[in-house]
Design a protein around this motif. Structure first.
Motif, mmCIF file in Angstrom:
data_model
loop_
_atom_site.group_PDB
_atom_site.id
_atom_site.type_symbol
_atom_site.label_atom_id
_atom_site.label_comp_id
_atom_site.label_asym_id
_atom_site.label_seq_id
_atom_site.Cartn_x
_atom_site.Cartn_y
_atom_site.Cartn_z
ATOM 1 N N ALA A 30 30.754 -10.564 -4.423
ATOM 2 C CA ALA A 30 31.782 -9.790 -3.724
ATOM 3 C C ALA A 30 33.093 -10.562 -3.652
ATOM 4 O O ALA A 30 34.187 -9.991 -3.822
ATOM 5 N N SER A 31 33.001 -11.854 -3.422
ATOM 6 C CA SER A 31 34.197 -12.695 -3.398
ATOM 7 C C SER A 31 34.871 -12.715 -4.760
ATOM 8 O O SER A 31 36.102 -12.652 -4.874
ATOM 9 N N ALA A 32 34.065 -12.809 -5.809
ATOM 10 C CA ALA A 32 34.615 -12.835 -7.166
ATOM 11 C C ALA A 32 35.275 -11.510 -7.527
ATOM 12 O O ALA A 32 36.304 -11.483 -8.216
ATOM 13 N N VAL A 33 34.696 -10.394 -7.064
ATOM 14 C CA VAL A 33 35.295 -9.075 -7.326
ATOM 15 C C VAL A 33 36.687 -9.010 -6.706
ATOM 16 O O VAL A 33 37.658 -8.569 -7.330
ATOM 17 N N ALA A 34 36.780 -9.468 -5.453
ATOM 18 C CA ALA A 34 38.076 -9.455 -4.776
ATOM 19 C C ALA A 34 39.076 -10.357 -5.488
ATOM 20 O O ALA A 34 40.240 -9.989 -5.682
ATOM 21 N N GLN A 35 38.618 -11.538 -5.878
ATOM 22 C CA GLN A 35 39.527 -12.466 -6.564
ATOM 23 C C GLN A 35 40.021 -11.886 -7.882
ATOM 24 O O GLN A 35 41.215 -11.954 -8.190
ATOM 25 N N MET A 36 39.112 -11.303 -8.643
ATOM 26 C CA MET A 36 39.493 -10.741 -9.928
ATOM 27 C C MET A 36 40.459 -9.578 -9.744
ATOM 28 O O MET A 36 41.467 -9.465 -10.449
ATOM 29 N N GLY A 37 40.178 -8.705 -8.770
ATOM 30 C CA GLY A 37 41.052 -7.567 -8.531
ATOM 31 C C GLY A 37 42.449 -7.987 -8.114
ATOM 32 O O GLY A 37 43.449 -7.446 -8.593
ATOM 33 N N VAL A 38 42.532 -8.978 -7.229
ATOM 34 C CA VAL A 38 43.838 -9.443 -6.766
ATOM 35 C C VAL A 38 44.587 -10.150 -7.885
ATOM 36 O O VAL A 38 45.795 -9.947 -8.076
ATOM 37 N N ARG A 39 43.887 -10.980 -8.659
ATOM 38 C CA ARG A 39 44.552 -11.689 -9.763
ATOM 39 C C ARG A 39 45.141 -10.715 -10.783
ATOM 40 O O ARG A 39 46.199 -10.974 -11.365
#
Length: 364
Positions: A30-39
């Motif tokens: 879930a953290s990686a999904v957020a990071q990827m989306g924001v990046r």
């Protein structure tokens, strides 16, 4: 430092709260999904907002993340904390790295300095998390939230550089496909997978091998300390050697990570393989980003760093999910070994694409 504390305390809190290995992988994803989306949005965002605002915002987001899960380890707060942490990671790394490559000199040297400073925090944080978690991981996360909030303040002192203005003669096509930028993207995938496993399943594997919380914190810090060494060395790598160093670094990172779960019960061997993988991952991350940034126009450097970071974030998502899927049929140590072997595969692509880094144009 706040992120280093959270990287160890979150998995330990998940174990204490009774989450399974599969559930821990999903939470980390879930953290990686957020990071990827924001990046994916930051390249456009930096055309409207200066990079220093991303660094300041990252501290606030990380404070909210650690503070939320310190109050409750229930599924909803835990997922929210992971999403906030992912957004914080994206803003901090993209904002800080973009800021430093806008100055004169080689991008690799500038990136090595800022990553070295960050690595010191990542070195101290896990040790503190291990010691604090002997009482309860929630205490470690509360301390993490406090440090993150204070850490947002120095960002207000950064140079107020203007937002990026894309060149009018910008080449057609997607940025990640350009020579040099693609190399940074491939390297970012291996570095991201290493970080993902270090902050998710490596602590779990060490716990299953009956290592104490303090030992787990020390071992994760050993990996982060080794990454610090790799980061420092990368700033001195001659441009003509960068391609070869990337290939070797990717291979070593993958192989050493694959061995981590298998030797988790032996403290000395676990420290050795984590340290070797850390040195390699540190060099791969800096040189890959530098190659991407130096391959584009100075006004595209922020976007190049954001793009290569998006590939890194994708690996942060895929690696824990891959382990989570494999543990259904394999022991955790074997699942980590399979994923570690997969982390070495980008070396095949880099063999054909990684050459000497471009001359110092401006960026990393």
């Amino acid at each position: 430092m706040a992120l280093g504390i959270a990287s160890v305390a979150l998995p330990l809190l998940a174990i204490e709260a009774g989450y399974s290995a599969v559930e821990i992988g999903a939470l980390t994803a879930a953290s990686a999904v957020a990071q990827m989306g924001v990046r994916m949005m930051l390249g456009l965002a930096m055309r409207h907002w200066p990079d220093w605002t991303l660094v300041a915002g990252a501290g606030v987001l990380l404070a909210l993340s650690s503070g939320t899960v310190a109050l409750s380890a229930a599924p909803v707060p835990f997922v929210l904390a992971q999403l906030l942490q992912g957004a914080s990671r994206a803003c901090f790394w993209t904002g800080s790295q973009t800021h430093v490559v806008r100055g004169p000199g080689r991008a690799a040297g500038a990136l090595a300095k800022v990553n070295l400073a960050a690595s010191i925090g990542l070195l101290i944080g896990p040790v503190a998390a291990g010691l604090l978690s002997e009482s309860t991981p929630a205490l470690a996360l509360a301390i993490s939230a406090s440090i993150a909030l204070v850490g947002a303040l120095p960002a207000l002192l950064l140079d107020r550089l203007p937002p990026f203005t894309p060149p009018v003669d910008r080449p057609p096509g997607r940025l990640w496909r350009r020579p040099g930028v693609d190399v940074g993207c491939w390297a970012g995938m291996t570095a991201g997978a290493w970080r993902a496993l270090l902050t998710s399943y490596v602590p779990v594997a060490l716990d299953q091998a009956r290592q104490s919380s303090s030992s787990i914190g020390l071992l994760v810090s050993a990996a982060n300390g080794a990454q610090l060494i790799g980061t420092a060395i990368s700033g001195w790598v001659p441009a003509r050697w960068s391609g070869r160093v990337l290939i070797v670094g990717v291979l070593v990172t993958g192989v050493a990570t694959a061995l981590t779960g298998l030797v988790a019960g032996q403290l000395a061997l676990a420290a050795l393989v984590l340290s070797v993988s850390g040195v390699a991952a540190g060099a791969v991350q800096v040189i890959g980003q530098a190659t991407a940034a130096e391959a584009v126009h100075p006004e595209e450097r922020g976007e190049a760093i954001a793009v290569s970071g998006t590939f890194r974030a994708a690996a942060l998502l895929v690696a824990p999910l891959a382990v989570a899927g494999l543990v259904v049929a394999l022991p955790l140590s074997s699942a980590i070994a399979v994923v570690g072997a997969g982390m070495a595969l980008p070396a095949v692509a880099l063999r054909h694409r990684a050459g000497p880094a471009p001359g110092p144009a401006a960026g990393a």
